[in-house]
Write an enzyme that holds these catalytic residues in place. Structure first.
Site, PDB file in Angstrom:
ATOM      1  N   ASP A 128      -8.173   1.806  -2.040  1.00 46.94           N
ATOM      2  CA  ASP A 128      -7.945   2.727  -3.154  1.00 46.94           C
ATOM      3  C   ASP A 128      -8.766   4.012  -3.069  1.00 46.94           C
ATOM      4  O   ASP A 128      -8.949   4.701  -4.083  1.00 46.94           O
ATOM      5  CB  ASP A 128      -8.207   2.026  -4.495  1.00 46.94           C
ATOM      6  N   ASP A 166      -0.653   0.719  -1.857  1.00 42.65           N
ATOM      7  CA  ASP A 166      -1.311   2.027  -1.710  1.00 42.65           C
ATOM      8  C   ASP A 166      -1.903   2.276  -0.329  1.00 42.65           C
ATOM      9  O   ASP A 166      -2.190   3.428   0.012  1.00 42.65           O
ATOM     10  CB  ASP A 166      -2.423   2.243  -2.751  1.00 42.65           C
ATOM     11  N   ASP A 359      -4.401  -0.340 -15.367  1.00 46.53           N
ATOM     12  CA  ASP A 359      -4.404   0.447 -14.130  1.00 46.53           C
ATOM     13  C   ASP A 359      -5.795   0.959 -13.784  1.00 46.53           C
ATOM     14  O   ASP A 359      -6.048   1.370 -12.654  1.00 46.53           O
ATOM     15  CB  ASP A 359      -3.464   1.647 -14.267  1.00 46.53           C
TER      16      ASP A 359
END
Length: 394
Positions: A128, A166, A359
């Site tokens: 991330d 991601d 989130d």
């Protein structure tokens, strides 16, 4: 010679064919296997015997426990609304330091229930890019061992694995530190290989969302280097909000660059599409497009301008309450998990992001991945924008 992605799809097709022929018993998810509070809390999904929804429903997830708490406190309306989440199959994210026990427990429970669990492998080094879900394995060697342990936990049982949300799109966007970036695609390819060595495992390599990487050729090249030809396909819209039509159009374009690769779409929270930028007009008249379910009306999932318009849905430059992808208000549940997608390239609509889990710590939310009951309730109670998305009140 490069192998066509479609050839490596036997596990997925076998699995879907078994359900269509009725060879796999479909029983209420987990009731016969569990005892105590988990069994008492389980609510039987209304589509238990529908062969288009072969996925396992977790009998003791956070939505189930929240529903039970609200029932005990007399919040009957709220508890009933939350069944729109608790009755659906949602993915289980593997993030433990040693994922073997978790993967084994989930796949054994699903096997006893005659269902297929959806797992998310989420532990890539430099995960991330330092944002809300930062972390992951400390280095490549640890990651290889982690993936091997997760695969060992699955064993010969059936599972669909969404690989590293991601990770590939962040690599393509350039935010991954140089040392980790040099290893990332090879690590993803190794992970695909390790999971695909398990006979009942289907693997979908995450490819971001339509609002993130606009250079499809660059993304396709990265997917090829990351082993998509060996996988069952790729995944789109994980933890995001793009509509089925926009995601389907993007996915079909990407598939064409990959020799016809199949894909899955996260529809968990896309009932109203993404949060649009200020001044962006609604686009309710958008055609349903190739990604919408068969017979879907125009604008099924509400306004969505996709990569070319005002929906700014890629991972932003850093944490902040203004990020449209971080716990945006006004969103709604999307199409429930199913293999009946209306698009031969889309193997399933899945709820990969668990509705109601944060989130990240924006807009008053708890840290990423934590259960947020208030947001879950808002998702459940919000009516999808144009004619509904199939999330379905009971």
């Amino acid at each position: 010679m490069r192998e066509r992605p479609g050839i490596r799809r036997s596990a997925t097709r076998r699995t879907r064919g078994l359900f269509r022929r009725g060879a796999v018993p479909l029983v209420c998810a987990g009731v016969v296997c569990l005892s105590g509070p988990a069994a008492e809390a389980l609510t039987s999904p209304g589509d238990d015997h529908d062969a288009t929804t072969p996925f396992w429903v977790e009998p003791s997830g956070p939505a189930v426990w929240q529903e039970r708490i609200w029932q005990e406190r007399g919040r009957e309306e709220d508890a009933a609304a939350l069944q729109r989440i608790s009755d659906r199959s949602t993915a289980v994210w593997l993030t433990d330091r040693d994922p073997k026990a978790q993967a084994e427990q989930i796949t054994r429970r699903a096997e006893r229930a005659g269902r297929i669990p959806v797992l998310v492998a989420y532990n890539i080094p430099q995960r991330d890019c330092g944002q809300y879900s930062s972390g992951g394995a400390p280095d490549a060697a640890h990651y290889r061992r982690w993936v091997s342990r997760a695969a060992a936990g699955i064993g010969s049982r059936q599972a669909w694995v969404v690989l590293e949300p991601d990770a590939l799109a962040q690599w393509a966007s350039g935010c991954v530190p140089e040392a980790a970036a040099k290893q990332r695609l090879a690590l993803l390819a190794e992970a695909v290989r390790i999971f695909k060595e398990r006979p009942g495992t289907a693997v979908y390599l995450d490819a971001g969302n339509p609002g993130w990487i606009s250079d499809r050729k660059h993304l396709a090249e990265a997917l090829n280097r990351a082993g998509v030809a060996r996988a069952d396909g790729f995944a789109l819209n994980v933890s995001n909000f793009h509509t089925n039509s926009v995601t389907g159009a993007y996915g079909d374009e990407l598939s064409a660059l990959l020799g016809g690769a199949h894909y899955v779409v996260d529809t968990s929270r896309n009932g109203n599409g993404p949060l649009l930028s200020a001044g962006t007009p609604p686009d309710a008249a958008k055609p349903a497009g190739p990604g919408a379910p068969a017979g879907a009306p125009a604008g099924l999932n509400g306004p969505d301008t996709g990569a070319a318009g005002g929906a700014e849905d890629g991972k932003g430059p850093g944490p902040g309450d203004g990020e449209p992808w971080c716990n945006p208000p006004g969103r709604a549940l999307g199409t429930p998990p199913t293999t009946a997608t209306g698009n031969p390239l889309i193997d399933a609509f899945l709820w990969i992001k668990r509705p109601g889990e944060s989130d990240g710590s924006c807009r008053g939310a708890p840290p990423a991945g934590r259960w947020w009951a208030d947001y879950a309730l808002r998702l459940s109670n919000t009516v999808p924008s144009v004619g509904g998305s199939g999330a379905g009140a009971k």
